[in-house]
Design an enzyme around this catalytic site. Structure first.
Site, PDB file in Angstrom:
ATOM      1  N   GLU A   1       0.837  -1.212   0.000  1.00  0.00           N
ATOM      2  CA  GLU A   1       0.000   0.000   0.000  1.00  0.00           C
ATOM      3  C   GLU A   1       0.869   1.259   0.000  1.00  0.00           C
ATOM      4  O   GLU A   1       0.570   2.227  -0.695  1.00  0.00           O
ATOM      5  CB  GLU A   1      -0.959   0.000   1.193  1.00  0.00           C
ATOM      6  CG  GLU A   1      -1.947  -1.179   1.222  1.00  0.00           C
ATOM      7  CD  GLU A   1      -2.734  -1.367  -0.073  1.00  0.00           C
ATOM      8  OE1 GLU A   1      -2.860  -0.413  -0.845  1.00  0.00           O
ATOM      9  OE2 GLU A   1      -3.198  -2.493  -0.315  1.00  0.00           O
TER      10      GLU A   1
ATOM     11  N   ASP B   1       3.516  -4.856  -5.392  1.00  0.00           N
ATOM     12  CA  ASP B   1       3.896  -6.172  -4.854  1.00  0.00           C
ATOM     13  C   ASP B   1       5.411  -6.279  -4.702  1.00  0.00           C
ATOM     14  O   ASP B   1       5.928  -6.724  -3.675  1.00  0.00           O
ATOM     15  CB  ASP B   1       3.422  -7.297  -5.787  1.00  0.00           C
ATOM     16  CG  ASP B   1       1.934  -7.602  -5.625  1.00  0.00           C
ATOM     17  OD1 ASP B   1       1.331  -7.133  -4.636  1.00  0.00           O
ATOM     18  OD2 ASP B   1       1.380  -8.312  -6.495  1.00  0.00           O
TER      19      ASP B   1
HETATM   20 ZN    ZN Z   1      -2.659  -2.595  -4.616  1.00  0.00          ZN
END
Ligand code: ZN
Length: 675
Positions: free
Chosen positions: A514, A578
């Site tokens: 995030e 990621d």
């Molecule tokens: Zn995301």
């Protein structure tokens, strides 16, 4: 809003609460040595290694289109919410909140009454549509449908001004399609052709259920398909829409209205009850020019059918069984591959979470989420933010000038954990026992109105865009904040019993994910205050783009059975998050360990545990239909590619598992890295 995953709901249960729960609510499964497939080679297919036995032992239940660690939490969450709702629906003395959630749930569950009433509760809405005789009527009726949450012709709502994040302005956007995305109307492969045929058959059957004879219904369905195809043609595709500049066209109200001047805008805005607007954002001006053409050519009879079909389809869940079943047959079974419809209670729990999310969420938080969970999560967030600062400072490709700005942005990010500080006020929403359709429409109207009334008012930074039981998380670039609902702060993401290595690999990578969204291809275009404002030197922007191209190419190489490839550009932000996220979690873990080792677990040292903790949050079985739809519409890559795509970029992974050069999980010279 950039979320971790496609929407799902979930639950957190504290250890003390578990003891009070019925026995079928098992502890959330955490890190699981039994999930590992030791016959697989972690250097060849790490996802299979981390998840293989879980995948074998967890087939997709017939009422789902995929089954994952996320779904396990979601199921438990739903059972908790069901308990809250059932209690509220039968209690004799109730406060206003319990009256709302109880009567909403009771009405939704009362299938017998819904069946008995047939289309009668919908009749007044259908009559309004059939009374539309000219463009002026049409404009008023579209406003009515927008107010009750039906997506027809275009979208209108409010949003923060991209260039002034303190201001909320009106936003007009494309809309009105029945298939998931623009390209569904134009792809030419056999599956796409079949999908369009199935869609037209579905519309035909829905119209027949409203009493139109077969031949007439088929003709009307063709007309709806033609109309939607024209709307799709004028729409912007999802990949292009990723660029905030491509969907930002602020203009005066009069300029906007001139784009489609056959439409009666003053009638529309009066009926929609919007606050006075001087200017607004028109996300896709070309779309409204396309709309103008349609207004000049489509017959009133075709508009009527189009509006009626979308009204019925949008409310199928609270209409008689034949409607619900037909809706599932296309949207559930055909498009996502689910074999059976979810039991009614699950559908009604989901609807209550959608319509009364913060009333139900408050009851859920009272029952499940403690102070301790919030504090431990905040500590981890702080460690990972420190890791990001450290990482930024050591990046070789970024100049000191841009680094300074990046650090400013990082330090300006606010963290929201668990649930809102201030709960939404639903007192103006009337929920009537025995009126399932009315409750659904009034809830939609309540929410649409709430969004519209924000126009011209200051931004509320305390607001959440996910309900507390949701198993997901998001970064909001205009708020510059990260948000972790209570639902995700539990095993296997965050496990009080597990050691740091596993937790950093799991929730740590999620937190890092995030955070780095603020610095991906979209997020980096916003400044610390959430304004679309370029703070990069041209050289740094170029270096960034070069690094990102590596991810575009890597993920575009992943292919599903049947030949559908991942869309490297559509999934770029998520893949960057990621890869950056696991990097930050790794740095934070190394900082915390400071050279110490942890006890081995199942023969795995702390570095291996970290990667297994990461891999296991993504264990997922998915139907081919759902995978295809995800690949074609979702900015998140398929879970197995999220795992293998990420670890194969990390030399630290190669070292942790002793992988030889040249094996698939070692990209080595081709490894991508931005953060
Ligand atoms: Zn995301």
């Amino acid at each position: 809003m950039y979320s971790l995953r496609f929407p799902l709901a979930g639950v957190l249960i504290s250890a003390t609460l578990l003891a009070q729960n019925p026995p079928d609510l098992k502890t959330a499964p955490g890190f699981d040595l039994g999930a590992i497939d030791r016959k697989a080679n972690p250097c060849v297919d790490f996802y299979q290694y981390a998840c293989g036995t879980w995948l074998k032992n967890n087939p997709i239940p017939p009422d789902q289109s995929s089954w994952s660690r996320f779904s396990e939490l979601d199921e438990r969450n739903q059972a908790i919410l069901r308990g809250i709702l059932e209690k509220a629906s039968t209690a004799t003395t109730r406060d206003a909140d319990n009256q709302k959630i109880g009567d909403y749930y009771f009405s939704c569950m009362d299938e017998t009454s819904i069946d008995k009433k047939g289309l009668q509760p919908m009749q007044s809405e259908l009559d309004r549509i059939h009374a539309v005789k000219n463009t002026r009527d049409l404009s008023a009726e579209i406003a009515r449908l927008h107010r009750i949450g039906v997506d027809v012709l275009f979208n209108f709502s409010s949003g923060q001004d991209f260039k002034d994040s303190n201001a909320v302005i009106g936003q007009a956007d494309q809309g009105g399609l029945g298939l998931p995305e623009k390209d569904y109307y134009f792809r030419t492969d056999p599956k796409a052709v079949e999908t369009r045929k199935e869609y037209v058959s579905h519309i035909t059957r829905m119209l027949q259920l409203t009493g139109v004879a077969r031949a007439g219904a088929a003709k009307q369905a063709d007309a709806i398909m033609r109309l939607e195809t024209a709307l799709a043609k004028a729409s912007l595709d999802i990949t292009t829409r990723r660029d905030p500049q491509a969907v930002y066209h602020k203009m005066k109200l009069a300029e906007f209205e001139a784009l489609a001047d056959s439409f009666s805008w003053s009638v529309y805005f009066t009926a929609l009850q919007t606050p006075k607007m001087e200017s607004l954002n028109v996300a896709v001006p070309e779309f409204f020019k396309g709309e103008e053409k349609l207004l000049k050519t489509v017959s009133m009879a075709d508009w009527n059918t189009y509006l009626a079909y979308h009204l019925i389809d949008s409310q199928a869940a609270v209409l008689p069984t034949q409607f619900t079943d037909e809706n599932f047959a296309f949207h559930g079974k055909y498009l996502t591959g689910a074999k059976e419809q979810k039991p009614r209670w699950k559908r009604c729990v989901r609807a209550a979470d959608g319509d009364l999310g913060e009333v139900l969420g408050k009851a859920y938080v009272d029952l499940t989420f403690g102070r301790e969970g919030k504090q431990r999560t905040l500590d981890m967030v702080n460690h990972i933010e420190a890791a990001m600062a450290q990482d930024l400072n050591t990046l070789a490709w970024m100049t000191p000038e841009t680094k300074k700005k990046a650090l400013e942005k990082l330090h300006a990010i606010t963290n929201k954990i668990g649930y809102p500080d201030k709960w939404r006020d639903y007192s103006a929403l009337k929920i009537v026992r025995g009126d399932a359709l009315g409750n659904s429409l009034r809830s939609n109207e309540f929410e649409v109105n709430r969004q519209l009334q924000k126009i011209g008012k200051p931004v509320d930074r305390t607001e959440w865009q996910m309900t507390p039981p949701t198993v997901n998380a998001y970064y909001d670039p205009q708020m510059n904040n990260i948000n972790f609902p209570a639902g995700i702060l539990q095993p296997p993401f965050f496990d009080k019993q597990a050691d740091d290595a596993i937790n950093y690999g799991a929730i740590g990578a999620v937190i890092g994910h995030e955070l780095t969204h603020g610095f991906d291809d979209q997020g980096r275009q916003f400044d610390p205050k959430g304004n679309l404002n370029d703070w990069w030197t041209p050289a740094d922007a170029k270096a960034f783009d070069q690094r990102e191209q590596c991810f575009i190419d890597e993920y575009a190489g992943f292919e599903l059975k049947g030949g559908v490839h991942m869309n490297g550009k559509l999934t770029l932000g998520e893949n960057t998050a990621d890869n950056g996220g696991i990097r930050l979690a790794w740095i934070a873990l190394m900082n915390d360990l400071a050279g110490k080792t942890l006890p081995k677990l199942g023969g795995f040292d702390e570095k291996q545990q970290f990667y297994l903790g990461f891999g296991q949050i993504w264990c997922t079985n998915e139907t081919p239909e759902a995978e295809r739809m995800q690949a074609q519409t979702d900015p998140h890559a398929i879970d197995r590619f999220r795992v293998n795509g990420t670890v194969s970029n990390m030399p630290e992974f190669q070292k942790a598992f002793g992988c030889k050069d040249g094996l698939p999980m070692v990209r080595d010279g081709n490894a991508c890295r931005t953060w």
